[in-house]
Design a protein around this motif. Sequence first.
Motif, mmCIF file in Angstrom:
data_model
loop_
_atom_site.group_PDB
_atom_site.id
_atom_site.type_symbol
_atom_site.label_atom_id
_atom_site.label_comp_id
_atom_site.label_asym_id
_atom_site.label_seq_id
_atom_site.Cartn_x
_atom_site.Cartn_y
_atom_site.Cartn_z
ATOM 1 N N VAL A 1 -2.228 -17.075 -75.867
ATOM 2 C CA VAL A 1 -1.360 -16.524 -74.831
ATOM 3 C C VAL A 1 -1.691 -17.176 -73.490
ATOM 4 C CG1 VAL A 1 -0.780 -14.428 -73.546
ATOM 5 C CG2 VAL A 1 -1.031 -14.339 -76.034
ATOM 6 N N GLY B 1 2.730 -15.675 -72.643
ATOM 7 C CA GLY B 1 2.897 -15.744 -74.088
ATOM 8 C C GLY B 1 2.515 -17.148 -74.577
ATOM 9 N N PRO B 2 2.767 -17.447 -75.830
ATOM 10 C CA PRO B 2 3.375 -16.583 -76.824
ATOM 11 C C PRO B 2 2.342 -15.981 -77.774
ATOM 12 C CG PRO B 2 3.432 -18.827 -77.601
ATOM 13 C CD PRO B 2 2.692 -18.844 -76.295
ATOM 14 N N SER C 1 8.552 -23.222 -74.086
ATOM 15 C CA SER C 1 8.124 -22.865 -72.734
ATOM 16 C C SER C 1 8.344 -23.975 -71.721
ATOM 17 C CB SER C 1 6.641 -22.454 -72.737
ATOM 18 O OG SER C 1 5.838 -23.489 -73.287
ATOM 19 N N ARG D 1 8.628 -12.164 -69.529
ATOM 20 C CA ARG D 1 8.808 -12.615 -68.148
ATOM 21 C C ARG D 1 8.144 -11.618 -67.219
ATOM 22 N NH1 ARG D 1 13.910 -13.524 -70.471
ATOM 23 N NH2 ARG D 1 14.487 -15.717 -70.587
ATOM 24 N N THR E 1 6.205 -16.799 -67.061
ATOM 25 C CA THR E 1 6.173 -16.146 -68.363
ATOM 26 C C THR E 1 4.741 -16.021 -68.845
ATOM 27 O OG1 THR E 1 6.379 -18.196 -69.656
ATOM 28 C CG2 THR E 1 8.421 -17.146 -68.926
ATOM 29 N N TYR F 1 7.444 -14.250 -75.821
ATOM 30 C CA TYR F 1 7.100 -14.388 -74.408
ATOM 31 C C TYR F 1 7.623 -13.183 -73.631
ATOM 32 C CZ TYR F 1 6.457 -19.424 -75.303
ATOM 33 O OH TYR F 1 6.046 -20.646 -75.787
ATOM 34 N N LYS G 1 11.364 -9.527 -72.801
ATOM 35 C CA LYS G 1 10.799 -10.292 -73.917
ATOM 36 C C LYS G 1 11.833 -11.237 -74.534
ATOM 37 C CE LYS G 1 9.514 -8.073 -77.708
ATOM 38 N NZ LYS G 1 8.679 -7.283 -78.637
#
Length: 406
Positions: free
Chosen positions: A263, A276-277, A57, A237, A274, A235, A350
């Motif tokens: 997350v 996530g994850p 990330s 977007r 983004t 992740y 994703k």
Amino acid sequence: MDRIDSGTRTMYDFCVIGGGIVGVATAWNILRRDPSAKVILVEKERALAAHQTGHNSGVIHAGIYYEPGSLKAKLCRRGAAWTKEFAAEQGIPFRECGKLLVATNQLELDRMQGLVERARLNGIDAELLDRAALREREPMVAGLAALFIKETGIIDYRQVTAALARLVTEAGGEIVTGAEIAEITERGDAVTVSTQHRTWRTRRLVACAGGQADRVARLAGLKTDFQIMPFRGEYYRLPAGKSQMVKHLIYPIPDPELPFLGVHLSPTIGGELTVGPSAVLALGRERYTTFGFSARDVADILKFPGLGKVAMANFKTGIREMRNAVWKRGYLREARKYCPSLQLSDLQGKHSGVRAQAVMNDGTFVDDFLIRSTERMVHVINAPSPAATSALPIGEMIADRALAAR
């Protein structure tokens, strides 16, 4: 590129296996310490930063999570400052946007107090925000309180790796890509490293093989009481129209019993946002789709003696993460705990990364960086997050160890 050439007439001082950021940073640090050293770096993929480095990330971590006195804590603090300094020198964009750790219930409030103390012990500036201050700073984020970590930043680690690689070659180092190691033999005066088509001899070998660290260690003759377990993080977007909905990185308060941070909302240096994850046991060490599969990797997982203990210790969490990986509404529920305005339609595009996590044969996760050595070899076995943040001082530490052994 890998050439059909025995290469055995040349003796290298150092051979580094692995073209992720830790491997390239190690090669650079060796040449910084000894500009006369003959260094070669060998990467099995056609490009550098192809796996963990290029699929994370992009966070420059401040180091709040890590056990005081651990390698993670020490190297992350040095790495965060050094990464920013290096980026400024090399013209690599980065931004110190800061991180908000958001507590949404009483349990998380209690855990947050532990993070306040950990921040103090690790020398990190952490600001406590009540509900009103949190809402003022981030109107779209809901929580009872938050911990603000100013030093956290964002960057593209592929660009950092590319800059390091350029410095390695400018200093006379060689970088070979598309060359998968098939054999490693350590003898009294040298280590022989071979692919199907080429062989090199080196006085010292440094292996920074990431998701293949256990296999490379076994190739080199090391006894392994651990295995690399791959965990895929997915992740999403958010739409371009929502890319500015938060200014900071937004993280939940982590469960101290789990090795993952939960997350979170992450602005990227490229202008995206983004979310996530997730964290699920992957069916392939280098498979980045939800149902990506490697028969060899799955066979190794099933044969691993610690698998049962890992499964039992993380059963409830594992079921939740697997559900969220295939059921978008469950994933959304995790994010809406602190960002209730998110909608199902916001989860788009994703993409995934795979974290290489060393697990001991008794089923315990290796929490810190782990390095194993022989007379002529240094193997980086476990280098999970914050390895990218810490890559420059990790590389320096490994280089010092390898140089001292000459």
